[in-house]
Scaffold this motif. Sequence first.
Motif, PDB file in Angstrom:
ATOM      1  N   SER A  24      16.323  10.406 -39.528  1.00 22.97           N
ATOM      2  CA  SER A  24      16.901  11.246 -38.472  1.00 22.97           C
ATOM      3  C   SER A  24      17.917  10.490 -37.621  1.00 22.97           C
ATOM      4  O   SER A  24      18.727  11.110 -36.926  1.00 22.97           O
ATOM      5  CB  SER A  24      15.791  11.784 -37.560  1.00 22.97           C
ATOM      6  OG  SER A  24      15.269  10.754 -36.728  1.00 22.97           O
ATOM      7  N   SER A  25      17.881   9.158 -37.660  1.00 24.82           N
ATOM      8  CA  SER A  25      18.726   8.372 -36.757  1.00 24.82           C
ATOM      9  C   SER A  25      20.164   8.280 -37.269  1.00 24.82           C
ATOM     10  O   SER A  25      20.419   8.234 -38.474  1.00 24.82           O
ATOM     11  CB  SER A  25      18.153   6.975 -36.544  1.00 24.82           C
ATOM     12  OG  SER A  25      18.322   6.173 -37.689  1.00 24.82           O
ATOM     13  N   ILE A  26      21.093   8.271 -36.326  1.00 21.15           N
ATOM     14  CA  ILE A  26      22.510   8.193 -36.680  1.00 21.15           C
ATOM     15  C   ILE A  26      22.809   6.851 -37.349  1.00 21.15           C
ATOM     16  O   ILE A  26      23.582   6.782 -38.308  1.00 21.15           O
ATOM     17  CB  ILE A  26      23.381   8.399 -35.427  1.00 21.15           C
ATOM     18  CG1 ILE A  26      23.160   9.808 -34.861  1.00 21.15           C
ATOM     19  CG2 ILE A  26      24.863   8.206 -35.760  1.00 21.15           C
ATOM     20  CD1 ILE A  26      23.812  10.055 -33.524  1.00 21.15           C
ATOM     21  N   GLY A  27      22.170   5.778 -36.855  1.00 21.41           N
ATOM     22  CA  GLY A  27      22.373   4.464 -37.462  1.00 21.41           C
ATOM     23  C   GLY A  27      21.996   4.459 -38.936  1.00 21.41           C
ATOM     24  O   GLY A  27      22.666   3.834 -39.767  1.00 21.41           O
ATOM     25  N   TRP A  28      20.897   5.134 -39.267  1.00 23.62           N
ATOM     26  CA  TRP A  28      20.454   5.250 -40.665  1.00 23.62           C
ATOM     27  C   TRP A  28      21.538   5.916 -41.502  1.00 23.62           C
ATOM     28  O   TRP A  28      21.918   5.415 -42.573  1.00 23.62           O
ATOM     29  CB  TRP A  28      19.159   6.075 -40.713  1.00 23.62           C
ATOM     30  CG  TRP A  28      18.613   6.367 -42.083  1.00 23.62           C
ATOM     31  CD1 TRP A  28      19.172   7.154 -43.045  1.00 23.62           C
ATOM     32  CD2 TRP A  28      17.379   5.878 -42.636  1.00 23.62           C
ATOM     33  NE1 TRP A  28      18.365   7.211 -44.157  1.00 23.62           N
ATOM     34  CE2 TRP A  28      17.260   6.443 -43.931  1.00 23.62           C
ATOM     35  CE3 TRP A  28      16.358   5.057 -42.153  1.00 23.62           C
ATOM     36  CZ2 TRP A  28      16.166   6.184 -44.753  1.00 23.62           C
ATOM     37  CZ3 TRP A  28      15.268   4.798 -42.977  1.00 23.62           C
ATOM     38  CH2 TRP A  28      15.177   5.361 -44.259  1.00 23.62           C
ATOM     39  N   GLN A  29      22.046   7.040 -41.014  1.00 24.86           N
ATOM     40  CA  GLN A  29      23.064   7.781 -41.763  1.00 24.86           C
ATOM     41  C   GLN A  29      24.362   6.979 -41.896  1.00 24.86           C
ATOM     42  O   GLN A  29      25.024   7.016 -42.937  1.00 24.86           O
ATOM     43  CB  GLN A  29      23.339   9.132 -41.096  1.00 24.86           C
ATOM     44  CG  GLN A  29      22.146  10.079 -41.082  1.00 24.86           C
ATOM     45  CD  GLN A  29      21.673  10.453 -42.477  1.00 24.86           C
ATOM     46  OE1 GLN A  29      22.446  10.420 -43.443  1.00 24.86           O
ATOM     47  NE2 GLN A  29      20.404  10.807 -42.601  1.00 24.86           N
ATOM     48  N   ILE A  30      24.718   6.224 -40.865  1.00 22.80           N
ATOM     49  CA  ILE A  30      25.915   5.381 -40.949  1.00 22.80           C
ATOM     50  C   ILE A  30      25.727   4.309 -42.015  1.00 22.80           C
ATOM     51  O   ILE A  30      26.632   4.039 -42.811  1.00 22.80           O
ATOM     52  CB  ILE A  30      26.232   4.752 -39.574  1.00 22.80           C
ATOM     53  CG1 ILE A  30      26.761   5.826 -38.618  1.00 22.80           C
ATOM     54  CG2 ILE A  30      27.260   3.620 -39.722  1.00 22.80           C
ATOM     55  CD1 ILE A  30      27.011   5.334 -37.208  1.00 22.80           C
ATOM     56  N   ALA A  31      24.546   3.695 -42.050  1.00 23.14           N
ATOM     57  CA  ALA A  31      24.269   2.666 -43.058  1.00 23.14           C
ATOM     58  C   ALA A  31      24.391   3.236 -44.467  1.00 23.14           C
ATOM     59  O   ALA A  31      25.039   2.640 -45.349  1.00 23.14           O
ATOM     60  CB  ALA A  31      22.873   2.084 -42.833  1.00 23.14           C
ATOM     61  N   VAL A  32      23.777   4.395 -44.703  1.00 26.46           N
ATOM     62  CA  VAL A  32      23.817   5.026 -46.029  1.00 26.46           C
ATOM     63  C   VAL A  32      25.248   5.370 -46.420  1.00 26.46           C
ATOM     64  O   VAL A  32      25.688   5.105 -47.549  1.00 26.46           O
ATOM     65  CB  VAL A  32      22.928   6.288 -46.046  1.00 26.46           C
ATOM     66  CG1 VAL A  32      23.166   7.110 -47.315  1.00 26.46           C
ATOM     67  CG2 VAL A  32      21.457   5.903 -45.947  1.00 26.46           C
ATOM     68  N   HIS A  33      25.994   5.944 -45.492  1.00 35.01           N
ATOM     69  CA  HIS A  33      27.376   6.334 -45.802  1.00 35.01           C
ATOM     70  C   HIS A  33      28.278   5.117 -46.005  1.00 35.01           C
ATOM     71  O   HIS A  33      29.174   5.140 -46.867  1.00 35.01           O
ATOM     72  CB  HIS A  33      27.925   7.241 -44.701  1.00 35.01           C
ATOM     73  CG  HIS A  33      27.489   8.667 -44.826  1.00 35.01           C
ATOM     74  ND1 HIS A  33      26.196   9.072 -44.563  1.00 35.01           N
ATOM     75  CD2 HIS A  33      28.157   9.785 -45.205  1.00 35.01           C
ATOM     76  CE1 HIS A  33      26.099  10.383 -44.763  1.00 35.01           C
ATOM     77  NE2 HIS A  33      27.268  10.831 -45.157  1.00 35.01           N
TER      78      HIS A  33
END
Length: 293
Positions: A24-33
Amino acid sequence: MSENAHYGLLKGKKGIVFGPLDESSIGWQIAVHAHREGASIAISNVAAAMRFGNTDELSALCGNAPVIVCDASKNEDVDSCFGELKEKLGKIDFIVHSIGMSQNIRKQLPYEELNYEWFMRTLDVSGLSLHRLVSYALKNDVLNDGASVLALSYIASQRNYWTYSDMGDAKSLLESIVRSYGPRLARRGIRINTISQSPTYTKAGSGIPGFEKMFEYSDLMSPLGNASAVECAEYAMTILSDLSRKVTMQNLFHDGGYSSMGATIPMIKLAHEVLNDKELAERVGLEDFKPAK
């Protein structure tokens, strides 16, 4: 950007994302992208988050990215982190600061009655830590010329949001550090910016009292609606890439247009209904917030 549509924006680049906790965290999504866009990344968080989050899963999603334990409020941790990072990845091209915490909000203390020790902790973890990350990255000579530093902010840095409490002060500090560091980093072509994101259902965001009401209000006030964590990550890719090499010291609103709106027709209609419904106005406590005359 669909899951299969990637553009190689970060091909050959290296970086580190501080603060991802779970999906759910934005940091997680930034890392994946960032990984999908071709970057080699490392992931960092405090030890407690490593235990309660899904850091190992994120590491696997990002090509077995190195995981570095670091408390960004401690000089020795940050210094050690960048030393370890340099050994594992070499010099890097971007830093993402996705760190925020307020014990005052967690304990639901009113702004007028803040615990000052917790207040200082909020400022340190959520704001001053950005200065610490940049300073120790420079001391360890880990940043390449032309690198990008990105932190996540919120519009409460500039406007009052009642229940956002001392986090609003922390975000103000965060954005001020960006402006102060900007010209100093620019001598090496390094830029530094913040993204001011819509209210987003993350672990941290959901802990704010009345968050669901903030979310619904923002969605009604935004011409394009609230931006999701995934959409924020997609936008962040452009800020980390060379496409934004002349963008620095900016607070970049990613909020569906919310920050530029005065009012939308749905909100005007809702306000009209409340003002003309005495029972509803009383139920929501409207009288408690009318200005003194």
